[in-house]
Scaffold this motif. Structure first.
Motif, PDB file in Angstrom:
ATOM      1  N   GLY A  60       0.824  -1.196   0.000  1.00 17.00           N
ATOM      2  CA  GLY A  60       0.000   0.000   0.000  1.00 17.00           C
ATOM      3  C   GLY A  60       0.861   1.250   0.000  1.00 17.00           C
ATOM      4  O   GLY A  60       0.600   2.207   0.723  1.00 17.00           O
ATOM      5  N   CYS A  61       1.885   1.267  -0.850  1.00 15.73           N
ATOM      6  CA  CYS A  61       2.889   2.340  -0.814  1.00 15.73           C
ATOM      7  C   CYS A  61       2.388   3.662  -1.362  1.00 15.73           C
ATOM      8  O   CYS A  61       3.028   4.698  -1.161  1.00 15.73           O
ATOM      9  N   GLY A  62       1.238   3.656  -2.070  1.00 12.49           N
ATOM     10  CA  GLY A  62       0.732   4.908  -2.626  1.00 12.49           C
ATOM     11  C   GLY A  62       1.731   5.539  -3.568  1.00 12.49           C
ATOM     12  O   GLY A  62       2.312   4.864  -4.427  1.00 12.49           O
ATOM     13  N   ILE A  63       1.980   6.842  -3.404  1.00 11.01           N
ATOM     14  CA  ILE A  63       2.884   7.559  -4.319  1.00 11.01           C
ATOM     15  C   ILE A  63       4.347   7.417  -3.926  1.00 11.01           C
ATOM     16  O   ILE A  63       5.211   8.107  -4.477  1.00 11.01           O
ATOM     17  N   GLY A  64       4.642   6.545  -2.975  1.00  9.58           N
ATOM     18  CA  GLY A  64       6.022   6.145  -2.726  1.00  9.58           C
ATOM     19  C   GLY A  64       6.819   6.976  -1.753  1.00  9.58           C
ATOM     20  O   GLY A  64       8.038   6.806  -1.649  1.00  9.58           O
ATOM     21  N   THR A  66      11.422  -2.797  -1.884  1.00 10.30           N
ATOM     22  CA  THR A  66      10.385  -3.216  -2.813  1.00 10.30           C
ATOM     23  C   THR A  66       9.083  -2.609  -2.313  1.00 10.30           C
ATOM     24  O   THR A  66       8.809  -2.628  -1.110  1.00 10.30           O
ATOM     25  N   ALA A  67       8.278  -2.044  -3.227  1.00 13.52           N
ATOM     26  CA  ALA A  67       7.048  -1.369  -2.809  1.00 13.52           C
ATOM     27  C   ALA A  67       5.912  -1.731  -3.755  1.00 13.52           C
ATOM     28  O   ALA A  67       6.102  -1.799  -4.970  1.00 13.52           O
ATOM     29  N   VAL A  68       4.727  -1.927  -3.169  1.00 13.37           N
ATOM     30  CA  VAL A  68       3.579  -2.468  -3.899  1.00 13.37           C
ATOM     31  C   VAL A  68       2.352  -1.600  -3.655  1.00 13.37           C
ATOM     32  O   VAL A  68       2.104  -1.158  -2.523  1.00 13.37           O
ATOM     33  N   ASP A  69       1.589  -1.354  -4.711  1.00 13.11           N
ATOM     34  CA  ASP A  69       0.283  -0.713  -4.574  1.00 13.11           C
ATOM     35  C   ASP A  69      -0.628  -1.237  -5.679  1.00 13.11           C
ATOM     36  O   ASP A  69      -0.153  -1.641  -6.744  1.00 13.11           O
ATOM     37  N   SER A 118      -2.755   0.571  -7.296  1.00 11.96           N
ATOM     38  CA  SER A 118      -3.030   1.632  -8.262  1.00 11.96           C
ATOM     39  C   SER A 118      -1.850   1.845  -9.198  1.00 11.96           C
ATOM     40  O   SER A 118      -0.747   2.211  -8.765  1.00 11.96           O
ATOM     41  N   GLU A 119      -2.077   1.664 -10.492  1.00  9.59           N
ATOM     42  CA  GLU A 119      -1.024   1.919 -11.478  1.00  9.59           C
ATOM     43  C   GLU A 119      -0.643   3.397 -11.495  1.00  9.59           C
ATOM     44  O   GLU A 119       0.535   3.742 -11.633  1.00  9.59           O
ATOM     45  N   SER A 120      -1.636   4.285 -11.330  1.00 11.92           N
ATOM     46  CA  SER A 120      -1.348   5.724 -11.308  1.00 11.92           C
ATOM     47  C   SER A 120      -0.446   6.084 -10.132  1.00 11.92           C
ATOM     48  O   SER A 120       0.480   6.901 -10.269  1.00 11.92           O
ATOM     49  N   ALA A 121      -0.712   5.494  -8.965  1.00  7.51           N
ATOM     50  CA  ALA A 121       0.130   5.761  -7.799  1.00  7.51           C
ATOM     51  C   ALA A 121       1.555   5.303  -8.037  1.00  7.51           C
ATOM     52  O   ALA A 121       2.517   6.014  -7.705  1.00  7.51           O
ATOM     53  N   ILE A 122       1.711   4.132  -8.625  1.00  4.86           N
ATOM     54  CA  ILE A 122       3.050   3.602  -8.880  1.00  4.86           C
ATOM     55  C   ILE A 122       3.785   4.453  -9.912  1.00  4.86           C
ATOM     56  O   ILE A 122       5.005   4.687  -9.798  1.00  4.86           O
ATOM     57  N   GLY A 148      16.961  10.143  -7.128  1.00  6.60           N
ATOM     58  CA  GLY A 148      18.057   9.349  -7.649  1.00  6.60           C
ATOM     59  C   GLY A 148      18.274   8.047  -6.917  1.00  6.60           C
ATOM     60  O   GLY A 148      19.415   7.609  -6.715  1.00  6.60           O
ATOM     61  N   VAL A 149      17.161   7.413  -6.502  1.00  6.17           N
ATOM     62  CA  VAL A 149      17.266   6.129  -5.792  1.00  6.17           C
ATOM     63  C   VAL A 149      16.513   5.048  -6.558  1.00  6.17           C
ATOM     64  O   VAL A 149      15.624   5.334  -7.368  1.00  6.17           O
ATOM     65  N   ASN A 150      16.877   3.816  -6.272  1.00  6.38           N
ATOM     66  CA  ASN A 150      16.228   2.673  -6.898  1.00  6.38           C
ATOM     67  C   ASN A 150      15.245   2.032  -5.922  1.00  6.38           C
ATOM     68  O   ASN A 150      15.627   1.656  -4.811  1.00  6.38           O
ATOM     69  N   VAL A 151      13.995   1.936  -6.338  1.00  6.31           N
ATOM     70  CA  VAL A 151      12.967   1.211  -5.601  1.00  6.31           C
ATOM     71  C   VAL A 151      12.306   0.259  -6.585  1.00  6.31           C
ATOM     72  O   VAL A 151      11.979   0.648  -7.715  1.00  6.31           O
ATOM     73  N   ASP A 152      12.123  -0.978  -6.177  1.00  7.87           N
ATOM     74  CA  ASP A 152      11.483  -1.980  -7.031  1.00  7.87           C
ATOM     75  C   ASP A 152       9.970  -1.887  -6.846  1.00  7.87           C
ATOM     76  O   ASP A 152       9.399  -2.516  -5.958  1.00  7.87           O
ATOM     77  N   PHE A 153       9.323  -1.053  -7.665  1.00  8.64           N
ATOM     78  CA  PHE A 153       7.884  -0.820  -7.548  1.00  8.64           C
ATOM     79  C   PHE A 153       7.102  -1.857  -8.348  1.00  8.64           C
ATOM     80  O   PHE A 153       7.508  -2.256  -9.448  1.00  8.64           O
ATOM     81  N   HIS A 154       5.929  -2.261  -7.798  1.00 13.73           N
ATOM     82  CA  HIS A 154       5.048  -3.203  -8.481  1.00 13.73           C
ATOM     83  C   HIS A 154       3.593  -2.773  -8.322  1.00 13.73           C
ATOM     84  O   HIS A 154       3.191  -2.320  -7.246  1.00 13.73           O
ATOM     85  N   VAL A 155       2.814  -2.946  -9.375  1.00  9.18           N
ATOM     86  CA  VAL A 155       1.357  -2.841  -9.276  1.00  9.18           C
ATOM     87  C   VAL A 155       0.858  -4.231  -8.903  1.00  9.18           C
ATOM     88  O   VAL A 155       0.917  -5.156  -9.715  1.00  9.18           O
TER      89      VAL A 155
END
Length: 207
Positions: free
Chosen positions: A54-58, A72-75, A77-81, A92-99
């Motif tokens: 439920g990371c929302g806009i991160g 790793t972050a999951v939500d 909502s594709e728009s939120a991701i 300038g950071v790396n986060v492994d985001f997933h819908v």
């Protein structure tokens, strides 16, 4: 109008696609004081592998990545991701985001040192809570930290988010986790809710 439990996923998918982040009452623009302190005092240790659901806009995922966590972050909502990825690029950071859904996480077993949830659990039905617990247990390493923040039963009514009692938390998690810390904490006041008190709890997965 707040959503009922069955359509909460479609509610958030629509909300993120139709409104700017600043128009959502749950958007704070920063990590919560509780999470900041966990990083500050190294309860969450440097270079930990962290998953946030439920990371929302991160906002918090990016904060953790800035502080040298592998995130790793999951939500749902594709728009939120999409917005979250832009925020990570700004820093300038790396986060492994997933819908994806918190009940079916796209990660392997026992991958993470820390599991963070700010505002996902209190939207689940009674039936979904069991699957949620299974997913937390599945992805956490033995002894891993589960950080849960949710609405509490001290916040006045409404169908969503659900108001959670301490008994519900203990009944749901105590069979599989050691409870380290449980307290009610104040969140930002909004037009909808003045001085809302939610739960902040720390649990460790049984070895």
């Amino acid at each position: 109008m707040r959503p009922t439990v069955p359509d909460v996923r479609s509610y958030f998918t629509k909300a993120y696609s139709e409104k700017l982040p600043s128009r959502h009452e749950w958007t704070a623009g920063t990590a919560s004081p509780e999470l900041i302190k966990l990083v500050w005092d190294q309860t969450i240790k440097p270079h930990s592998k962290v998953i946030e659901v439920g990371c929302g806009i991160g906002t918090e995922a990016v904060f953790l990545a800035v502080r040298d966590m592998e995130v790793t972050a999951v939500d749902i909502s594709e728009s939120a991701i999409e917005t979250a990825r832009k925020l990570a690029d700004v820093y300038g950071v790396n986060v492994d985001f997933h819908v994806a859904d918190a009940l079916n996480l796209p990660v392997g077993d026992g991958e993470f040192d820390v599991f963070c949830d700010q505002g996902c659990f209190h939207h689940l039905t009674d039936e979904e809570r069991g699957q949620y617990v299974k997913e937390v247990l599945r992805v956490l390493k033995p002894g891993g930290l589960f950080v849960l923040r949710s609405f509490s039963d001290k916040i006045p009514g409404g169908p969503q988010p659900r108001r959670i009692s301490s008994k519900e938390l203990i009944d749901t998690f105590a069979s599989h986790f050691y409870l380290e810390h449980l307290e009610r904490v104040l969140s930002f006041s909004t037009e909808q809710r003045q001085f809302p008190l939610g739960w902040f709890s720390l649990w460790f997965k049984s070895e």
